[in-house]
Design a protein around this motif. Structure first.
Motif, short mmCIF file in Angstrom:
data_model
loop_
_atom_site.label_atom_id
_atom_site.label_comp_id
_atom_site.label_asym_id
_atom_site.label_seq_id
_atom_site.Cartn_x
_atom_site.Cartn_y
_atom_site.Cartn_z
N GLY A 29 1.81 -4.41 -13.02
CA GLY A 29 2.42 -3.50 -12.05
C GLY A 29 2.08 -2.06 -12.30
O GLY A 29 1.52 -1.38 -11.43
N LEU A 30 2.40 -1.55 -13.50
CA LEU A 30 2.21 -0.14 -13.80
C LEU A 30 0.81 0.18 -14.33
O LEU A 30 0.25 1.23 -14.03
CB LEU A 30 3.26 0.33 -14.81
N SER A 31 0.24 -0.71 -15.11
CA SER A 31 -1.08 -0.44 -15.69
C SER A 31 -2.20 -0.74 -14.71
O SER A 31 -3.16 0.02 -14.59
CB SER A 31 -1.28 -1.25 -16.98
N GLU A 32 -2.09 -1.87 -13.99
CA GLU A 32 -3.15 -2.27 -13.06
C GLU A 32 -2.85 -1.90 -11.62
O GLU A 32 -3.71 -2.00 -10.76
CB GLU A 32 -3.40 -3.77 -13.19
N GLY A 33 -1.62 -1.50 -11.32
CA GLY A 33 -1.27 -1.06 -9.97
C GLY A 33 -1.10 -2.17 -8.95
O GLY A 33 -1.04 -1.91 -7.75
N ASP A 34 -1.00 -3.43 -9.40
CA ASP A 34 -0.82 -4.55 -8.47
C ASP A 34 0.69 -4.80 -8.31
O ASP A 34 1.25 -5.75 -8.87
CB ASP A 34 -1.52 -5.79 -9.01
N PHE A 35 1.34 -3.97 -7.51
CA PHE A 35 2.79 -4.03 -7.37
C PHE A 35 3.26 -5.29 -6.65
O PHE A 35 4.34 -5.80 -6.91
CB PHE A 35 3.31 -2.79 -6.65
N TYR A 70 5.09 -5.82 -16.24
CA TYR A 70 4.91 -4.39 -16.52
C TYR A 70 3.43 -4.02 -16.50
O TYR A 70 3.04 -3.00 -15.92
CB TYR A 70 5.53 -4.06 -17.87
N ARG A 71 2.61 -4.85 -17.14
CA ARG A 71 1.19 -4.53 -17.27
C ARG A 71 0.46 -4.58 -15.92
O ARG A 71 -0.30 -3.67 -15.58
CB ARG A 71 0.54 -5.48 -18.27
N ASN A 81 0.86 -1.18 0.00
CA ASN A 81 0.00 0.00 0.00
C ASN A 81 0.90 1.23 0.00
O ASN A 81 1.79 1.37 0.83
CB ASN A 81 -0.90 0.01 1.25
N PHE A 82 0.66 2.13 -0.98
CA PHE A 82 1.51 3.32 -1.10
C PHE A 82 1.54 4.14 0.17
O PHE A 82 2.58 4.64 0.60
CB PHE A 82 1.02 4.19 -2.27
N SER A 140 3.24 -8.09 -9.22
CA SER A 140 4.29 -7.81 -10.19
C SER A 140 5.67 -8.16 -9.61
O SER A 140 6.51 -8.74 -10.31
CB SER A 140 4.25 -6.34 -10.60
#
Length: 307
Positions: free
Chosen positions: A267-273, A264-265, A49-50, A276
């Motif tokens: 992580g950065l596109s869907e935000g599921d770090f 990449y998709r 969580n950011f 990823s």
């Protein structure tokens, strides 16, 4: 005995202190940019969580890996694509580098040899962004020069970048064009270290140039080939993110979506770090295991390993 060994090592360091000082910037670079960020792999075991940060995020153990292998059916397809593309490149491009080095070594005209080497090296310095743009234009259905030639001979235009099998062919052939010259350098360096007396003896015995390559050159560079093969096996799950990202589209996802583009998709596109990072961690651990196994096999076969 250990004290003597430590003393000898210290004297060696002291004698070559300026050489080790030249190595220091590289060590600092490796520590700052490659080792310090490794704490980030803990994200793979957390519900990142950011607002909470890496250390404040909740620990969830192996849940991300269970999602990856259990509920994420697309990951198996991605893994298959990565292995297929990397395997094709390993067989064709890796062997092509060796063949090119052998052929260049057989060229006796120095000027021609130098020209061939320079031409084969140049594509390595062109980014995949530029190469991808060139390929898209050349293979365009309406304005591409390749399809214009096909139409000139009465054929039907082909949209190469949306056809699955044509896309794989383009991936391998363009990677070969871009990297085969640069990859041959280390083999040419190894060939230059072969004792010329071996070739003279073979010629006196009536051996042809092909026989000399098979019986002298290849055995003499076998250890270098083994080391390079081990390194390539370690990168088998790196099928070429830059190349594929600049060429693929949704119509070829079934065969072109690899682990790097998948990570990449999501992580950065869907935000599921977290997921990823789990994908990337799996990729690196799998590569390390392959390196250890391949190194062991190479040493058992009598070749030089990485350690």
């Amino acid at each position: 005995m250990n004290g003597v060994s430590r003393g000898t090592t210290w004297r060696m360091y002291k004698k070559h202190k300026f050489l080790f000082m030249m190595l220091l910037p590289a060590l600092v670079y490796m520590f700052i940019f490659h080792y310090m960020p490794m704490y980030g792999i803990t994200i793979a075991f957390k519900n990142f969580n950011f607002s909470k940060g890496i250390w404040g995020s909740d620990w969830i153990g192996l849940d991300n890996f269970e999602r990856l292998f259990g509920t994420s059916s697309s990951f198996l397809r991605v893994l298959r694509n990565t292995l297929v593309i990397s395997g094709m490149k390993l067989v064709i491009v890796f062997s092509g580098c060796i063949v090119l080095a052998l052929l260049i070594n057989e060229v006796k005209a120095k000027v021609f040899k130098r020209v061939v080497q320079n031409i084969s090296y140049l594509p390595h310095f062109i980014s995949w962004v530029i190469i991808g743009s060139i390929l898209v234009e050349m293979l365009s259905l309406s304005r591409g020069v390749v399809n214009q030639v096909i139409e000139m001979f009465g054929g039907t235009p082909i949209y190469f970048l949306t056809e699955k099998y044509w896309f794989l062919f383009i991936l391998v052939s363009s990677d070969m064009w871009q990297s085969i010259g640069w990859g041959s350098i280390i083999y040419l360096a190894a060939i230059s270290g072969v004792d010329p007396a071996l070739y003279e003896s073979a010629r006196m015995d009536g051996a042809s140039r092909i026989r000399q390559m098979i019986s002298i050159t290849l055995p003499c560079i076998a250890n270098v080939v083994a080391i390079m093969f081990i390194l390539q096996i370690g990168n088998i799950l790196s099928a070429g993110f830059d190349q594929i990202f600049n060429l693929y589209n949704f119509r070829v996802y079934e065969v072109a979506d690899i682990i790097d583009t998948y990570a990449y998709r999501i992580g950065l596109s869907e935000g599921d770090f977290s997921l990823s990072t789990a994908v990337s961690l799996f990729k690196n651990v799998f590569g390390l295991i392959l390196v250890i196994i391949t190194n062991y096999v190479a040493k058992r076969l009598g070749h030089t390993g990485l350690w």
